[in-house]
Design a protein around this motif. Structure first.
Motif, PDB file in Angstrom:
ATOM      1  N   TYR A 130       1.171  -1.105   0.170  1.00 36.31           N
ATOM      2  CA  TYR A 130      -0.094  -0.184  -0.143  1.00 36.31           C
ATOM      3  C   TYR A 130       0.791   1.138   0.030  1.00 36.31           C
ATOM      4  CZ  TYR A 130      -3.760   3.330   1.472  1.00 36.31           C
ATOM      5  OH  TYR A 130      -4.152   4.374   2.047  1.00 36.31           O
ATOM      6  N   THR A 131       1.989   1.779   1.445  1.00 33.55           N
ATOM      7  CA  THR A 131       2.844   2.676   0.833  1.00 33.55           C
ATOM      8  C   THR A 131       3.789   2.676  -0.629  1.00 33.55           C
ATOM      9  OG1 THR A 131       4.629   1.130   2.471  1.00 33.55           O
ATOM     10  CG2 THR A 131       3.123   2.694   3.721  1.00 33.55           C
ATOM     11  N   VAL A 132       3.851   1.604  -0.701  1.00 34.01           N
ATOM     12  CA  VAL A 132       4.879   1.775  -1.975  1.00 34.01           C
ATOM     13  C   VAL A 132       3.376   2.425  -3.108  1.00 34.01           C
ATOM     14  CG1 VAL A 132       6.074   0.824  -3.983  1.00 34.01           C
ATOM     15  CG2 VAL A 132       6.348   0.288  -1.823  1.00 34.01           C
ATOM     16  N   LEU A 133       2.654   1.854  -3.613  1.00 36.03           N
ATOM     17  CA  LEU A 133       1.106   1.682  -4.334  1.00 36.03           C
ATOM     18  C   LEU A 133       0.563   3.760  -4.221  1.00 36.03           C
ATOM     19  CD1 LEU A 133      -1.299  -0.804  -4.689  1.00 36.03           C
ATOM     20  CD2 LEU A 133       1.207   0.441  -6.625  1.00 36.03           C
ATOM     21  N   LEU A 134       1.195   4.066  -2.594  1.00 37.71           N
ATOM     22  CA  LEU A 134       0.843   5.959  -1.993  1.00 37.71           C
ATOM     23  C   LEU A 134       1.861   6.397  -3.489  1.00 37.71           C
ATOM     24  CD1 LEU A 134      -0.604   5.529   0.932  1.00 37.71           C
ATOM     25  CD2 LEU A 134      -1.867   6.072  -0.578  1.00 37.71           C
ATOM     26  N   ALA A 135       3.044   6.304  -2.588  1.00 37.43           N
ATOM     27  CA  ALA A 135       3.674   7.371  -3.434  1.00 37.43           C
ATOM     28  C   ALA A 135       3.422   7.143  -4.711  1.00 37.43           C
ATOM     29  CB  ALA A 135       5.754   6.225  -3.372  1.00 37.43           C
ATOM     30  N   THR A 136       3.680   5.785  -5.167  1.00 32.70           N
ATOM     31  CA  THR A 136       3.131   6.010  -6.986  1.00 32.70           C
ATOM     32  C   THR A 136       2.361   6.917  -7.754  1.00 32.70           C
ATOM     33  OG1 THR A 136       2.533   3.706  -7.130  1.00 32.70           O
ATOM     34  CG2 THR A 136       4.514   4.394  -7.485  1.00 32.70           C
ATOM     35  N   ARG A 137       1.053   6.806  -6.806  1.00 32.90           N
ATOM     36  CA  ARG A 137      -0.233   7.291  -6.796  1.00 32.90           C
ATOM     37  C   ARG A 137      -0.195   8.532  -7.036  1.00 32.90           C
ATOM     38  NH1 ARG A 137      -4.291   4.942  -8.479  1.00 32.90           N
ATOM     39  NH2 ARG A 137      -5.755   5.931  -7.488  1.00 32.90           N
ATOM     40  N   SER A 138       0.909   9.573  -6.081  1.00 25.93           N
ATOM     41  CA  SER A 138       0.354  10.585  -5.990  1.00 25.93           C
ATOM     42  C   SER A 138       1.296  11.516  -7.298  1.00 25.93           C
ATOM     43  CB  SER A 138       1.817  10.946  -4.775  1.00 25.93           C
ATOM     44  OG  SER A 138       3.521  11.207  -5.312  1.00 25.93           O
ATOM     45  N   ILE A 139       1.212  10.929  -8.051  1.00 26.10           N
ATOM     46  CA  ILE A 139       1.566  12.327  -9.636  1.00 26.10           C
ATOM     47  C   ILE A 139       0.121  11.617  -9.659  1.00 26.10           C
ATOM     48  CG2 ILE A 139       2.038  12.289 -11.536  1.00 26.10           C
ATOM     49  CD1 ILE A 139       4.424   9.452 -10.386  1.00 26.10           C
ATOM     50  N   GLN A 140      -0.743  11.388  -9.657  1.00 25.91           N
ATOM     51  CA  GLN A 140      -1.961  11.818  -9.865  1.00 25.91           C
ATOM     52  C   GLN A 140      -2.903  12.582  -9.265  1.00 25.91           C
ATOM     53  OE1 GLN A 140      -4.304   7.463 -10.412  1.00 25.91           O
ATOM     54  NE2 GLN A 140      -6.622   8.614 -10.272  1.00 25.91           N
ATOM     55  N   LEU A 141      -2.641  12.466  -7.870  1.00 23.43           N
ATOM     56  CA  LEU A 141      -3.143  13.216  -6.743  1.00 23.43           C
ATOM     57  C   LEU A 141      -2.526  14.340  -7.196  1.00 23.43           C
ATOM     58  CD1 LEU A 141      -4.884  14.154  -4.924  1.00 23.43           C
ATOM     59  CD2 LEU A 141      -2.396  13.682  -3.360  1.00 23.43           C
ATOM     60  N   ILE A 142      -1.250  14.390  -7.957  1.00 25.02           N
ATOM     61  CA  ILE A 142      -0.678  15.913  -8.543  1.00 25.02           C
ATOM     62  C   ILE A 142      -1.422  16.373  -9.476  1.00 25.02           C
ATOM     63  CG2 ILE A 142       1.300  17.767  -8.541  1.00 25.02           C
ATOM     64  CD1 ILE A 142       2.632  15.697  -6.882  1.00 25.02           C
ATOM     65  N   VAL A 143      -1.674  15.795  -9.908  1.00 22.33           N
ATOM     66  CA  VAL A 143      -1.957  15.987 -11.394  1.00 22.33           C
ATOM     67  C   VAL A 143      -4.006  15.773 -11.414  1.00 22.33           C
ATOM     68  CG1 VAL A 143      -2.279  15.104 -13.922  1.00 22.33           C
ATOM     69  CG2 VAL A 143      -0.282  14.651 -12.949  1.00 22.33           C
ATOM     70  N   MET A 144      -4.649  15.059 -10.820  1.00 27.21           N
ATOM     71  CA  MET A 144      -6.245  15.388 -10.711  1.00 27.21           C
ATOM     72  C   MET A 144      -5.962  16.256  -9.866  1.00 27.21           C
ATOM     73  SD  MET A 144      -6.880  13.849 -13.891  1.00 27.21           S
ATOM     74  CE  MET A 144      -8.615  13.823 -12.822  1.00 27.21           C
ATOM     75  N   LEU A 145      -6.277  17.195  -8.848  1.00 27.42           N
ATOM     76  CA  LEU A 145      -6.921  17.535  -7.835  1.00 27.42           C
ATOM     77  C   LEU A 145      -6.708  19.032  -8.336  1.00 27.42           C
ATOM     78  CD1 LEU A 145      -7.826  18.558  -5.367  1.00 27.42           C
ATOM     79  CD2 LEU A 145      -5.717  19.024  -4.408  1.00 27.42           C
ATOM     80  N   PRO A 146      -5.494  20.093  -9.157  1.00 26.19           N
ATOM     81  CA  PRO A 146      -6.621  20.648  -9.839  1.00 26.19           C
ATOM     82  C   PRO A 146      -7.438  20.823 -11.219  1.00 26.19           C
ATOM     83  CG  PRO A 146      -3.369  20.645 -10.141  1.00 26.19           C
ATOM     84  CD  PRO A 146      -4.642  19.299  -9.067  1.00 26.19           C
ATOM     85  N   VAL A 147      -6.877  20.037 -11.540  1.00 22.44           N
ATOM     86  CA  VAL A 147      -8.140  18.913 -13.000  1.00 22.44           C
ATOM     87  C   VAL A 147      -9.207  19.031 -12.692  1.00 22.44           C
ATOM     88  CG1 VAL A 147      -8.574  17.610 -14.708  1.00 22.44           C
ATOM     89  CG2 VAL A 147      -6.033  18.495 -14.613  1.00 22.44           C
ATOM     90  N   GLN A 148      -9.380  18.453 -11.636  1.00 22.59           N
ATOM     91  CA  GLN A 148     -10.708  18.296 -10.695  1.00 22.59           C
ATOM     92  C   GLN A 148     -11.428  19.865 -10.219  1.00 22.59           C
ATOM     93  OE1 GLN A 148     -12.380  15.231  -8.081  1.00 22.59           O
ATOM     94  NE2 GLN A 148     -11.386  13.327  -9.894  1.00 22.59           N
ATOM     95  N   ALA A 149     -11.041  20.360  -9.806  1.00 21.01           N
ATOM     96  CA  ALA A 149     -10.744  21.467  -9.166  1.00 21.01           C
ATOM     97  C   ALA A 149     -11.379  22.443 -10.180  1.00 21.01           C
ATOM     98  CB  ALA A 149      -9.495  22.285  -7.457  1.00 21.01           C
ATOM     99  N   VAL A 150     -10.791  22.838 -10.970  1.00 22.38           N
ATOM    100  CA  VAL A 150     -10.485  23.580 -12.293  1.00 22.38           C
ATOM    101  C   VAL A 150     -12.016  23.203 -12.995  1.00 22.38           C
ATOM    102  CG1 VAL A 150     -10.314  24.279 -14.662  1.00 22.38           C
ATOM    103  CG2 VAL A 150      -9.013  24.923 -12.821  1.00 22.38           C
ATOM    104  N   THR A 151     -12.112  21.980 -12.745  1.00 31.83           N
ATOM    105  CA  THR A 151     -13.346  21.486 -14.076  1.00 31.83           C
ATOM    106  C   THR A 151     -14.707  21.451 -12.816  1.00 31.83           C
ATOM    107  OG1 THR A 151     -12.197  19.243 -15.087  1.00 31.83           O
ATOM    108  CG2 THR A 151     -14.928  19.616 -15.261  1.00 31.83           C
ATOM    109  N   LEU A 152     -14.566  21.382 -12.360  1.00 37.09           N
ATOM    110  CA  LEU A 152     -16.001  21.016 -11.137  1.00 37.09           C
ATOM    111  C   LEU A 152     -16.300  22.796 -11.141  1.00 37.09           C
ATOM    112  CD1 LEU A 152     -15.531  19.003  -8.422  1.00 37.09           C
ATOM    113  CD2 LEU A 152     -16.679  18.463 -10.685  1.00 37.09           C
ATOM    114  N   LEU A 153     -15.477  23.910 -11.024  1.00 34.78           N
ATOM    115  CA  LEU A 153     -15.845  25.432 -10.910  1.00 34.78           C
ATOM    116  C   LEU A 153     -15.931  26.190 -12.190  1.00 34.78           C
ATOM    117  CD1 LEU A 153     -12.527  26.406  -9.347  1.00 34.78           C
ATOM    118  CD2 LEU A 153     -14.522  26.958  -7.871  1.00 34.78           C
TER     119      LEU A 153
END
Length: 170
Positions: A130-153
């Motif tokens: 799980y912790t190894v996956l969290l490290a690799t999936r942090s890239i998705q978080l960094i990309v998708m958080l602003p994408v979702q925020a702007v899209t929802l706005l």
């Protein structure tokens, strides 16, 4: 919860949009997905509320897994998809038209559902740590958080969408 023919037809279109934007017109890898399928669920949440958007999100995930499989079907992902619908419904349905509800929805969905829960599901399915996956999936978080925020706005500020939401409330 009143069910009408129009509500079913709109929901079917939103499920289709969700499947296409998540499974076809997105960047999919075994550990991350970058796409706009969430926008269809958010629109459903704005129009019909949390329970209906949970159903649309769950059906979108289920049909997407059947039509465009990327492995064996795992119901945990359908559950997390439904949680996305719940979060969007609670944050966006009948809320004031300010920046806070869409940003809250994007942050809660990206961090709780996509980053933490979907990573746990991937860990269960793949057996990866799980912790190894969290490290690799942090890239998705960094990309998708602003994408979702702007899209929802954008969705919450769109005059056309706001007119549709107002029609549903009358």
């Amino acid at each position: 919860m009143k069910i009408t023919t129009q509500k079913l037809a709109v929901s079917a279109l939103l499920i289709t949009a969700n499947v296409l934007l998540t499974r076809v017109l997105a960047i999919n890898t075994p550990i991350m997905k970058i796409g706009f399928g969430f926008a269809a669920v958010a629109l459903c949440a704005m129009l019909y509320g949390p329970l209906w958007s949970m159903l649309v999100a769950a059906f979108g995930d289920f049909f997407g897994a059947l039509i465009f499989p990327t492995g064996a079907y795992f119901p945990g992902f359908t559950l997390t998809a439904a949680m996305t619908g719940l979060i969007f419904g609670l944050c966006l349905y009948k809320r004031e038209n300010t920046w806070l509800p869409p940003l809250t929805a994007a942050a809660a969905n990206c961090v709780i559902v996509s980053f933490l829960l979907n990573t746990a599901m991937i860990s269960l399915v793949s057996g990866a740590e799980y912790t190894v996956l969290l490290a690799t999936r942090s890239i998705q978080l960094i990309v998708m958080l602003p994408v979702q925020a702007v899209t929802l706005l954008f969705l919450t500020k769109s005059r056309f969408i706001q007119s549709q939401v107002q029609c549903r409330r009358v």
